[in-house]
Each structure stands twice: as C-alpha cells, then as structure tokens.
Design a protein around this motif. Sequence first.
Motif, PDB file in Angstrom:
ATOM      1  N   ARG A  54     -54.290 -21.315   7.438  1.00 52.21           N
ATOM      2  CA  ARG A  54     -53.920 -20.903   6.085  1.00 52.21           C
ATOM      3  C   ARG A  54     -52.412 -20.721   5.998  1.00 52.21           C
ATOM      4  O   ARG A  54     -51.744 -20.610   7.014  1.00 52.21           O
ATOM      5  CB  ARG A  54     -54.637 -19.625   5.668  1.00 52.21           C
ATOM      6  N   GLY A  58     -50.194 -23.518   8.051  1.00 51.35           N
ATOM      7  CA  GLY A  58     -51.549 -23.363   8.578  1.00 51.35           C
ATOM      8  C   GLY A  58     -51.934 -24.386   9.626  1.00 51.35           C
ATOM      9  O   GLY A  58     -52.798 -24.150  10.456  1.00 51.35           O
ATOM     10  N   SER A 421     -60.052 -18.054   8.423  1.00 52.20           N
ATOM     11  CA  SER A 421     -58.730 -18.228   9.023  1.00 52.20           C
ATOM     12  C   SER A 421     -58.707 -17.409  10.306  1.00 52.20           C
ATOM     13  O   SER A 421     -59.569 -16.569  10.530  1.00 52.20           O
ATOM     14  CB  SER A 421     -57.623 -17.712   8.088  1.00 52.20           C
TER      15      SER A 421
END
Length: 475
Positions: A54, A58, A421
């Motif tokens: 993310r 990311g 994430s």
Amino acid sequence: MVDTVARVTQIRRLHGGLPAVVVGVCLVAAACGDPLPVVDGDFAFVGVNVLPMRGPNGAVALENQTVVVANRRIASINPTDTVEVADGVEVVEADGQFLMPGLAEMHGHLPGRPLLPLDVKNLLFLYVANGVTTVRGMQGDRSKFTMRDKIARGETIGPRLFVGSTAMSGTRVTTPEQGAQLVREYQQSGYDLVTIHEGLTAEVFDAVAASANELGMPFGGHVPDEVGLWRALEAGQTSIDHLDNYVEALVPDEALPGGTPGVDGLAALLDVVDETQIPELVRATRAAGAWVVPTMVLWETAFYGQQSAVALRQERPEVKYMPPEVVAQWDRAVVDRLATSDLAANRRISDLRRLIFTALHEGGAPLLLGTDSPQVFSVPGFSMHREMALWVALGMTPYEVLETGTRRVAEYFDATDDFGSVAVGHRADLLLLTANPIDDIANVANRAGVMANGRWMPEGEIQERLAAVATTYGH
Ligand SMILES: [Zn+2]
C-alpha cells in the motif's frame, strides 16, 4: 568508545552471519551509546524484506526489517539494525526473504455436506497451505458461521471467512416481498453478502437490490439473465462475478433471441456481438463502482474449455489433494461439456472474455482475485496461482495482480486498517516467500511459510500436512 563496542557486539549477536561492523562508527546516530530499543511480542520475522502493498511505494520492498507479531496482530515493523528482539520471542531468520500480506479468494464455495468433516478440514487447509488467508464464501448457510468462528478461535486451521448468504435463485425466491424479506433476514443473521444467483426475475431483483441498498448490505455474485448487466450496474450490485452477462451486454437488443441465453447459448450470439461497445461497458462498470471477480480460469475450464478431463488431471497434479469422488464429478462435468460444445466457439468466447477482462483492467475497473474453488478442477489455493499467472499473461503487472488479492480486497470490505497490507495493527495473515513476487508472479508459490491468524506454519510443516492429505485420498 566502550559503549560503541558494546553496541556492535549486540548487533553481531543478533545477526550472527552478517558482515562485521566497523568499530567506532555509529550506525544509528540517535541510538549511539544507548542500548537498542527492545521489541516484544510472540513472534518476529528478522531481516526480512517487507512488501507493504500500500502507499505510493507499496511495490518497493523495505529491506532488512524486523516484523513483530503479538496477539495475532502486527505489533511493530522496524529496520533490523535498530531494534533488539526480546528474549522469549519466537524468531524466524528471514534474511533475503519477502513478507507480503496473505491472499484472498473472493469467490470460494465453503465446503460442507455431503463431504465428511475430515474432507472439510483438508479443504480449508489447502487454502492456508497456498498463502490464502481470507475467503469470501459465496453460498452459505448457518453452519458456515460455526466454521468461521472455529477458525477465528484457532480450533481449525483455515482462512478467515466472510460468509455469503444462501443463494437467491429464481427457484427459491419468486416474489418481490419474499426477496426483500430475505435480505432483511440475511442482514440480521450476520451474513456478509446477499448472494445473487440465476433465475431471479427483474422485478424480484429490483426488490432485493432496493432492500439491500436501504440496509447497506452488499449483494452480488451472478447477474440473472432476465436482469442483464446494465440493470444490475444501475441497481448498484456490489460485485459481479464470472464476468457474468458481459458478453450478452454487447449484443444489441434487437439481436437478442427473447431474453439472454445463459452460459449455454453464448455461441449463438458470437456473430451479433458488438465489440465497439466494450469501452461503454467498462465506463458503466467504473461509474457504478461495481467490483468485478472474473474467475477466468474456471470459466475457460468448465464452460468454454478445450481440454479433456485426462489432460486437466495431468496439468493440475493438485487434484491429488481432493476427495476422489469430487474429482470424479469434475471429470464427468468436463466430459459432458465437451461432448455438447463446439471447441471453435469455445475458443472465440474465451478470447472475447479475455478482451473484456483486459479492457476492464486497462480502463481502471476494480478487479478482485477469485477462482470459484472448489469447482471443476479449481483446487482451493492452488487455483489462485493459475488465475494470477493468467492475469499477468493478459497484461497486468505482478504488483497489480497481488493488489487484487490483498489491499483491494480490504477496500472492498472497507477494512484497510485491519488487513490487506503489511502494516502495524493489521491481522497477522502473512506470506513469507523466498523470492520477490513483484519480479515474477510465480514466486508467490516459492514459500518459506505462511502465518494465518498469527499461527506460523513453516513450509516444511505445510508440505508434511499436504502429503498427509494426499495419503488420505490414496496417493
Ligand atoms: Zn461460484
């Protein structure tokens, strides 16, 4: 000076194998002369490259990190040379390995009767064994809440479950009142989705959609043929799976033979499909905010396939992890299908579906990873790797594909602070790989281990358990 030497000794103790540090140089100015901060928890991945999945970076691995897990959540992420792991924390030396969020299967069918409890347990394990730590089950019933809760409590090894309702099909739901009432019941029961199936009339569908929208309840799955894609998008259907009714939506109304024909009748439409309408379909999909779960491989196997059951068994050795009676059903489904379909038409339909898929991706429509496991030759977990490989072959980058199975899933569930994430506070649903999946999507299968709901399973244990499953089924 004494302090610096002590600090260097400490670092060398933590990283037995790393190159010696030049004595007298402070590595971390702020910490110079002070002992390193101690990080505590249940479990630590040390020296690992983190793929956060993310933010603007990311896709860029944060190198050489120490990720600590406590109480089934990520408690801290720090550069390895800036912290000391407390005594008693279970450490995985992960130098040079890659840590990413676990994957989500967004169109699964949670196992149940007539399968035996042992088969159900095995199937749930196959997901975790492949790094799949979340499953949205499409056709649920109350027993799936028990399954979900047992997994959450750690009594069964399995992915975190989101439970779709019993499917709303035309045979079950025949009046608008009944549809609206069922949506209320499903919401009160705690289902995560009102599952839409084939056969609903447009009138019943509209009542279901209105009721779901009023309650803020997601609804999705199939697009009933009488409803069609345009109407489903307009009604705010949350997820559209299998690219259902996308091909039909490219056929001008006047060319439609009295209602849309379903998966069996698509071949007859091929010559009247207007491909110039694809951009408009993509635009409408985006404007509606609908999520698309295309399940490409399953459709190219079960409905518009080219391969015999024998060829599929050879191509997919993972069938050995499935109960033999299930594989026998798959065999029959493929044999029957091939006996009645025209392979050239199958090829054209598959190509057209791929064209639509690519247009949706390039046009920015939100895709989610899903494989319809365990349907025809789609073995839980293993099927995800086949789906991801196809998506990359169709033009997506590995990172884009991984997003559709991680952070985008959390966006769908409005839970980006909970999972999807590698971030502090997130669930400890993690996949540890020996090579970077951003470089090659096939690396998602090069595992060092999986952590599901804070339970760590090194690859050796995964392989032992898989071998035991295969043995159960006579392999
Ligand atoms: Zn399905």
